[in-house]
Design a protein around this motif. Sequence first.
Motif, short mmCIF file in Angstrom:
data_model
loop_
_atom_site.label_atom_id
_atom_site.label_comp_id
_atom_site.label_asym_id
_atom_site.label_seq_id
_atom_site.Cartn_x
_atom_site.Cartn_y
_atom_site.Cartn_z
N HIS A 28 -42.66 -9.24 -78.17
CA HIS A 28 -43.11 -8.84 -79.41
C HIS A 28 -42.49 -9.74 -80.40
CE1 HIS A 28 -43.85 -4.59 -78.17
NE2 HIS A 28 -42.96 -4.69 -76.86
N LEU A 66 -34.83 4.25 -76.82
CA LEU A 66 -35.89 3.24 -77.66
C LEU A 66 -36.09 3.72 -78.94
CD1 LEU A 66 -38.41 1.50 -77.55
CD2 LEU A 66 -39.66 3.63 -76.93
N TYR A 73 -35.37 -2.44 -85.43
CA TYR A 73 -36.48 -3.53 -85.30
C TYR A 73 -37.36 -3.22 -86.31
CZ TYR A 73 -40.73 -4.49 -82.91
OH TYR A 73 -42.20 -4.86 -82.37
N ASP A 182 -47.74 0.19 -78.50
CA ASP A 182 -46.16 0.20 -78.60
C ASP A 182 -45.79 1.11 -79.41
OD1 ASP A 182 -46.63 -1.32 -81.00
OD2 ASP A 182 -45.86 -2.98 -80.16
N SER A 183 -44.22 1.21 -79.65
CA SER A 183 -43.57 2.11 -80.59
C SER A 183 -42.93 3.34 -79.56
CB SER A 183 -44.07 2.29 -81.69
OG SER A 183 -43.20 3.11 -82.74
N HIS A 210 -48.04 0.13 -73.44
CA HIS A 210 -46.73 0.33 -73.10
C HIS A 210 -46.96 1.94 -72.65
CE1 HIS A 210 -45.35 -2.75 -75.43
NE2 HIS A 210 -44.20 -2.48 -75.23
N GLU A 213 -42.20 3.76 -69.64
CA GLU A 213 -40.89 3.24 -70.18
C GLU A 213 -39.97 4.17 -70.35
OE1 GLU A 213 -40.64 1.39 -73.90
OE2 GLU A 213 -38.73 0.22 -73.81
N HIS A 234 -43.94 -2.33 -69.04
CA HIS A 234 -43.05 -1.56 -68.47
C HIS A 234 -43.38 -0.81 -67.46
CE1 HIS A 234 -40.05 -2.35 -71.57
NE2 HIS A 234 -40.88 -1.75 -72.61
N ASP A 291 -39.58 -9.02 -73.78
CA ASP A 291 -39.82 -7.82 -74.64
C ASP A 291 -39.35 -8.21 -76.25
OD1 ASP A 291 -40.67 -5.32 -75.26
OD2 ASP A 291 -39.07 -4.18 -74.14
N ASP A 292 -38.03 -7.76 -76.56
CA ASP A 292 -37.23 -8.20 -77.87
C ASP A 292 -36.22 -9.17 -77.65
OD1 ASP A 292 -39.48 -6.19 -79.50
OD2 ASP A 292 -38.57 -5.02 -77.72
N1 HPA Z 1 -41.34 -0.36 -76.15
C1 HPA Z 1 -41.96 0.29 -77.27
N2 HPA Z 1 -42.32 -0.25 -78.50
C2 HPA Z 1 -41.67 -1.28 -78.70
C3 HPA Z 1 -40.96 -1.84 -77.72
C4 HPA Z 1 -40.82 -1.27 -76.49
O1 HPA Z 1 -40.09 -1.84 -75.50
N3 HPA Z 1 -40.60 -3.08 -78.25
C5 HPA Z 1 -41.05 -3.21 -79.59
N4 HPA Z 1 -41.81 -2.06 -79.67
#
Ligand code: HPA
Length: 350
Positions: A28, A66, A73, A182-183, A210, A213, A234, A291-292
């Motif tokens: 991301h 998360l 984030y 995502d999110s 995603h 996860e 994931h 990922d981040d």
């Molecule tokens: N999961 C879901 N949303 C996200 C992630 C993640 O790992 N990283 C940034 N947005």
Amino acid sequence: MISSAPPTLPADLRAFIEALPKTELHLHIEGTLEPELLFALAQRNKVELPYASVEALRAAYAFTDLQSFLDLYYAGANVLRTEQDFYDMTMAYIERARADNVRHAEIFFDPQTHTERGIAIDVVFAGIARALREARDRHGFSSAMIMSFLRHLSEEDAFVTLDAALPLRDQYQDLWNGIGLDSSERGNPPEKFARVFARCKELGFHLVAHAGEEGPPEYVVSALDVLKVERIDHGVRSEEDPALMQRLIREKMPLTVCPLSNLKLCVVDDMANHNIARMLRAGLAVTVNSDDPAYFGGYMNANYLAIASALALTREELLQLARNGIEASFIPAAEKARLGTELDQYAAAH
Ligand code: HPA
Ligand code: ZN
């Protein structure tokens, strides 16, 4: 801080990992904003931050799940205002990735995080794309852009975003080839986005989401069956469903696994218990990704080093992970073959 230099790894294996040619398929761009750059952009744009220093911000990166990460984030992304900001962030990532011998990256970006704050979607596309094109022209760094919908927002909102982005498609056709999701996963199953993904499929985009996860294996199944994705981002909770595992193996469905992310967000309690090695050994098309990385303690090499050390991966297994990344990428066949040859030569020389 998670160590990016596991002490138990022999120096030759460490060197082997560092120089290994890599692809990154789950990244991301907003998650690459390092605290130093975040502070610099805040100053440039006269945005007030609720942290006294870079160190204080970094110290806040102690996540329990998360959502606790997503809150910071999204708050961090508030410093991104101009095309130059998106360019600077993307260029900083490219430099880190190149230092880790990443040859190709497929980059998620979340327009809704920015349009919600009044930033025009053109600004987001333009800044990211300018950096990626420069890196391609100067260094042969190849990349793609995957526009992702935020699943805590509505499907209608996703359609609005798609409609806003589509007029830009021609202008970014050399980069923008995918759609992601995502999110916050729990409570926002893939099927919530069935219609917008169907539309994106008709439009010819590559599709990923995603799933698995924090969410259950059922979300992986519906990402496959309802959204028709080509990769699962994931997917580590797939292991709870043996029939799903068999299907993923049979269909050679890639999983873009992010080991340090899973550790930081408490998806796993210890890297020694991460299931990436088990899944790899069972024959799944797992890949390694960061990922981040600004939030999770490491870029690509740190992720490879962490799993190699904790899970005693062999050179052959590390090569297989890198090969899976090439195979799972959305690049033209000729480019895939070129990366495959580079990896074969690396394997032969080591
Ligand atoms: N999961 C879901 N949303 C996200 C992630 C993640 O790992 N990283 C940034 N947005
Ligand atoms: Zn992610």
